[in-house]
Design a protein around this motif. Sequence first.
Motif, short mmCIF file in Angstrom:
data_model
loop_
_atom_site.label_atom_id
_atom_site.label_comp_id
_atom_site.label_asym_id
_atom_site.label_seq_id
_atom_site.Cartn_x
_atom_site.Cartn_y
_atom_site.Cartn_z
N PHE B 88 0.89 -1.19 -0.09
CA PHE B 88 0.06 -0.01 -0.05
C PHE B 88 0.79 1.17 0.08
O PHE B 88 1.92 1.33 0.67
CB PHE B 88 -0.92 0.02 1.24
N CYS B 89 0.50 2.20 -0.69
CA CYS B 89 0.83 3.54 -0.78
C CYS B 89 0.20 4.30 0.46
O CYS B 89 -0.97 4.13 0.53
CB CYS B 89 1.11 4.23 -2.08
N ALA B 90 0.84 5.08 0.87
CA ALA B 90 0.21 6.23 2.09
C ALA B 90 0.69 7.63 1.63
O ALA B 90 1.69 7.70 1.59
CB ALA B 90 0.42 5.90 3.34
N VAL B 91 -0.10 8.47 1.55
CA VAL B 91 -0.02 9.78 1.13
C VAL B 91 -0.18 10.72 2.34
O VAL B 91 -1.40 10.71 3.01
CB VAL B 91 -1.08 10.33 0.03
N ALA B 92 0.80 11.36 2.81
CA ALA B 92 0.83 12.47 3.86
C ALA B 92 1.08 13.70 3.54
O ALA B 92 2.25 14.30 2.82
CB ALA B 92 2.12 11.86 4.62
N GLY B 93 -0.09 14.38 3.87
CA GLY B 93 0.05 15.90 3.55
C GLY B 93 -0.89 16.66 4.70
O GLY B 93 -0.91 16.15 5.73
N ASN B 94 -2.08 17.38 4.14
CA ASN B 94 -2.90 17.68 5.25
C ASN B 94 -3.68 16.80 5.89
O ASN B 94 -4.13 16.69 6.99
CB ASN B 94 -3.63 18.69 4.46
N GLN B 95 -3.80 15.62 5.01
CA GLN B 95 -4.42 14.42 5.43
C GLN B 95 -3.47 13.20 5.29
O GLN B 95 -2.54 13.46 4.45
CB GLN B 95 -5.81 13.99 4.82
N PHE B 96 -3.86 12.14 5.71
CA PHE B 96 -3.15 10.98 5.61
C PHE B 96 -4.01 10.13 5.04
O PHE B 96 -4.77 9.60 5.77
CB PHE B 96 -2.42 10.74 6.92
N TYR B 97 -3.84 9.31 3.96
CA TYR B 97 -4.57 8.26 3.47
C TYR B 97 -3.73 7.10 2.71
O TYR B 97 -2.84 7.54 2.30
CB TYR B 97 -5.80 8.82 2.54
N PHE B 98 -4.40 5.92 2.56
CA PHE B 98 -3.82 4.95 1.94
C PHE B 98 -4.54 4.71 0.59
O PHE B 98 -5.57 5.02 0.32
CB PHE B 98 -4.00 3.56 2.81
N GLY B 99 -3.74 4.02 -0.26
CA GLY B 99 -4.25 3.47 -1.59
C GLY B 99 -4.92 2.45 -1.32
O GLY B 99 -5.11 1.66 -0.52
N THR B 100 -5.42 1.68 -2.58
CA THR B 100 -6.29 0.72 -2.54
C THR B 100 -5.55 -0.58 -2.47
O THR B 100 -5.95 -1.83 -2.31
CB THR B 100 -7.18 0.67 -3.69
N GLY B 101 -4.13 -0.54 -2.67
CA GLY B 101 -3.18 -1.58 -2.62
C GLY B 101 -3.18 -2.62 -3.69
O GLY B 101 -3.82 -2.52 -4.73
N THR B 102 -1.83 -3.29 -4.01
CA THR B 102 -1.67 -4.04 -4.89
C THR B 102 -1.03 -5.50 -4.36
O THR B 102 -0.11 -5.47 -3.50
CB THR B 102 -0.18 -3.80 -5.78
N SER B 103 -1.78 -6.25 -4.73
CA SER B 103 -1.55 -7.76 -4.12
C SER B 103 -0.60 -8.43 -5.05
O SER B 103 -0.64 -8.58 -6.21
CB SER B 103 -2.77 -8.63 -4.05
N LEU B 104 0.74 -8.89 -4.25
CA LEU B 104 1.79 -9.26 -5.32
C LEU B 104 2.04 -10.76 -4.62
O LEU B 104 2.04 -11.29 -3.37
CB LEU B 104 2.83 -8.60 -4.62
N THR B 105 2.02 -11.37 -5.60
CA THR B 105 2.25 -13.03 -5.40
C THR B 105 3.47 -13.48 -6.20
O THR B 105 3.63 -13.12 -7.37
CB THR B 105 1.13 -14.06 -5.99
N VAL B 106 4.70 -14.20 -5.52
CA VAL B 106 5.90 -14.45 -6.01
C VAL B 106 5.84 -15.92 -6.05
O VAL B 106 5.88 -16.58 -4.88
CB VAL B 106 7.10 -13.55 -5.16
N ILE B 107 6.02 -16.41 -7.02
CA ILE B 107 5.85 -17.85 -7.52
C ILE B 107 7.32 -18.67 -7.32
O ILE B 107 8.24 -18.11 -8.17
CB ILE B 107 5.14 -18.08 -8.72
N PRO B 108 7.72 -19.54 -6.36
CA PRO B 108 8.92 -19.88 -6.08
C PRO B 108 9.41 -20.87 -7.40
O PRO B 108 8.38 -21.41 -8.36
CB PRO B 108 8.93 -20.83 -4.96
#
Lengths: 114, 108
Positions: B88-108
């Motif tokens: 997740f990214c999080a944006v910090a300014g006058n407010q602080f809010y998170f992004g919607t996220g990326t689900s990462l799968t790393v296959i061995p």
Amino acid sequence: GAGVSQTPSNKVTEKGKYVELRCDPISGHTALYWYRQSLGQGPEFLIYFQGTGAADDSGLPNDRFFAVRPEGSVSTLKIQRTERGDSAVYLCASSLIKRDSEQFFGPGTRLTVL
Amino acid sequence: SQQGEEDPQALSIQEGENATMNCSYKTSINNLQWYRQNSGRGLVHLILIRSNEREKHSGRLRVTLDTSKKSSSLLITASRAADTASYFCAVAGNQFYFGTGTSLTVIP
């Protein structure tokens, strides 16, 4: 303490009941935050404390939600007349000084409203 | 909602490949942060980039920030199965809010 702790880890309640969720921040951290996270979503901001006072409560969805931090450390999130839509993971975080600092998260409380 | 937007929503790669995820936001910022979340756990802070910085490195992580485009990217090089998580990214300014996220799968 070593990290942010939250209790309980899981809470199941019935629609209409009152619940309290507790957060113990890292010792010395003046800023404390509550977030709510639904499955597959990012954390949604609820409220931010600086010391004992709520510096920003603009994320609280309605007046059924209330949070306190009376001594500037432990915080309690209170939800009245719970609804099924309140089911989510409630996350608490703390940071050393101010809002745009690195935040340290607890493991969350999973709330299920039946 | 003030959430930032991330893409892709989900990413699946082979171990050893690089993973890139992007974050776009709408407000002015003091800094932008990236967090990682393993399934069923709390978030862990990875890296913070200030608004006057363009690139930052930490181990296998590389973050870029383009304030003119209001976007940031996170690159994980030489991915490992243990990197499987949501980011997740999080944006910090006058407010602080998170992004919607990326689900990462790393296959061995």
